[in-house]
Write a protein that holds these residues in place. Structure first.
Motif, mmCIF file in Angstrom:
data_model
loop_
_atom_site.group_PDB
_atom_site.id
_atom_site.type_symbol
_atom_site.label_atom_id
_atom_site.label_comp_id
_atom_site.label_asym_id
_atom_site.label_seq_id
_atom_site.Cartn_x
_atom_site.Cartn_y
_atom_site.Cartn_z
ATOM 1 N N VAL A 102 43.769 3.383 36.216
ATOM 2 C CA VAL A 102 45.190 3.103 35.484
ATOM 3 C C VAL A 102 46.461 4.244 35.425
ATOM 4 N N LYS A 103 45.613 4.748 34.199
ATOM 5 C CA LYS A 103 45.774 5.629 33.684
ATOM 6 C C LYS A 103 45.781 7.183 34.440
ATOM 7 N N ASN A 104 44.395 7.282 35.075
ATOM 8 C CA ASN A 104 44.306 8.547 36.284
ATOM 9 C C ASN A 104 44.031 8.287 37.226
ATOM 10 N N SER A 105 44.346 7.535 38.373
ATOM 11 C CA SER A 105 44.306 7.114 39.622
ATOM 12 C C SER A 105 44.365 8.578 40.289
ATOM 13 N N ASN A 106 43.222 8.413 41.271
ATOM 14 C CA ASN A 106 43.542 9.091 42.471
ATOM 15 C C ASN A 106 42.366 8.247 43.179
ATOM 16 N N ILE A 107 43.465 7.566 43.752
ATOM 17 C CA ILE A 107 42.498 7.796 45.216
ATOM 18 C C ILE A 107 41.594 7.752 46.209
ATOM 19 N N ASP A 108 42.271 9.552 46.419
ATOM 20 C CA ASP A 108 41.448 9.808 47.587
ATOM 21 C C ASP A 108 40.677 10.507 47.087
ATOM 22 N N GLN A 109 40.307 11.327 45.635
ATOM 23 C CA GLN A 109 39.366 11.101 45.046
ATOM 24 C C GLN A 109 37.997 10.285 44.852
ATOM 25 N N PHE A 110 38.729 8.234 45.058
ATOM 26 C CA PHE A 110 37.732 7.772 44.288
ATOM 27 C C PHE A 110 37.309 7.219 46.499
ATOM 28 N N VAL A 111 37.331 7.339 46.749
ATOM 29 C CA VAL A 111 37.598 6.930 48.831
ATOM 30 C C VAL A 111 36.434 7.843 49.148
ATOM 31 N N TYR A 112 36.669 9.715 48.608
ATOM 32 C CA TYR A 112 35.569 10.062 49.035
ATOM 33 C C TYR A 112 33.959 9.787 47.711
ATOM 34 N N GLU A 113 34.316 9.845 47.216
ATOM 35 C CA GLU A 113 33.469 9.467 45.928
ATOM 36 C C GLU A 113 31.835 8.079 46.659
ATOM 37 N N LEU A 114 33.136 7.258 47.366
ATOM 38 C CA LEU A 114 32.763 5.727 47.547
ATOM 39 C C LEU A 114 31.985 5.907 48.760
ATOM 40 N N ASP A 115 32.351 6.853 49.273
ATOM 41 C CA ASP A 115 31.772 7.615 50.469
ATOM 42 C C ASP A 115 30.799 8.158 51.170
ATOM 43 N N VAL A 116 30.946 9.430 49.722
ATOM 44 C CA VAL A 116 29.169 10.233 49.009
ATOM 45 C C VAL A 116 28.117 8.864 48.573
ATOM 46 N N HIS A 117 28.996 7.948 48.134
ATOM 47 C CA HIS A 117 27.792 6.825 47.745
ATOM 48 C C HIS A 117 26.654 5.985 48.708
ATOM 49 N N LEU A 118 27.852 5.539 49.651
ATOM 50 C CA LEU A 118 27.614 4.463 50.694
ATOM 51 C C LEU A 118 26.478 5.237 51.111
ATOM 52 N N GLU A 119 27.355 6.322 51.848
ATOM 53 C CA GLU A 119 25.668 6.893 52.959
ATOM 54 C C GLU A 119 24.745 7.504 52.173
ATOM 55 N N GLU A 120 24.725 7.031 50.637
ATOM 56 C CA GLU A 120 23.166 7.914 49.572
ATOM 57 C C GLU A 120 22.833 6.254 49.628
ATOM 58 N N VAL A 121 23.212 5.275 49.320
ATOM 59 C CA VAL A 121 22.631 4.184 49.224
ATOM 60 C C VAL A 121 22.016 3.862 50.174
ATOM 61 N N LEU A 122 23.438 3.977 51.402
ATOM 62 C CA LEU A 122 22.946 2.841 52.678
ATOM 63 C C LEU A 122 21.629 3.605 53.828
ATOM 64 N N ASN A 123 21.216 5.137 53.392
ATOM 65 C CA ASN A 123 20.939 5.710 54.344
ATOM 66 C C ASN A 123 21.359 5.738 55.677
ATOM 67 N N PHE A 124 22.100 6.304 56.230
ATOM 68 C CA PHE A 124 23.021 6.112 57.475
ATOM 69 C C PHE A 124 23.772 7.666 57.636
#
Length: 183
Positions: free
Chosen positions: A161-183
């Motif tokens: 709410v206070k510090n929403s950085n959508i571009d950063q959140f999307v980037y971090e999610l993409d990195v997380h998915l690549e790590e967790v799902l190993n693709f």
């Protein structure tokens, strides 16, 4: 190629329109559909109980994209679980309580959005008393364990709410998915 079900558990709440959770879900679909079969559900848009149950049976991996309201999923998302997680289809009676899950071999991941700042976790002097993200949502993990699924490492966006950085959140999610799902 995996079968992945992505569920958006957002429920309109006050001024929260759900833009962040939908953006994260859209990013997941865009990233994952290149090498996987994807189905989606946006709970707030309505659903058929039977169709949702079939999606769970079809899926190898279920990803729950949800805000955390009052330390749990939104009420509509809880109702969804109450309606979809059916006795005889997702779990059965067993000699030992909690050992009758029928969705064994399936994995799940929580991707959550929090108003809490990241610093509130992993610090014994802060609100969560030193608990990490997984411990803070252990009650949600317990539900999935009850139906037989195995967890993948959760993802979280903090202080949205206070510090929403959508571009950063999307980037971090993409990195997380690549790590967790190993693709």
């Amino acid at each position: 190629m995996k079968n992945i079900l992505i569920i958006n558990g957002h429920q309109k709440y006050g001024s929260s329109s759900g833009k962040l959770n939908q953006t994260l879900m859209d990013s997941m679909v865009s990233l994952l559909e290149k090498k996987n079969n994807i189905q989606t559900t946006i709970i707030q848009n309505g659903y058929s109980i039977e169709e949702e149950q079939q999606k769970f049976l079809w899926a190898d991996i279920i990803i729950y994209q949800t805000p955390v309201y009052w330390f749990s999923v939104p009420g509509l998302f809880k109702t969804y679980m109450d309606e979809i997680y059916a006795y005889g289809l997702f779990f059965k009676g067993a000699d030992q309580y909690g050992s009758g899950g029928l969705l064994t071999g399936k994995k799940y991941m929580f991707s959550t959005t929090w108003n809490a700042p990241k610093e509130a976790f992993n610090d014994p002097t802060q609100f969560f008393k030193g608990n990490n993200l997984e411990e803070a949502v252990s009650h949600l993990h317990r539900v999935q364990e009850f139906i037989g699924m195995q967890p993948l490492k959760s993802f979280a966006c903090y202080d949205v709410v206070k510090n929403s950085n959508i571009d950063q959140f999307v980037y971090e999610l993409d990195v997380h998915l690549e790590e967790v799902l190993n693709f």
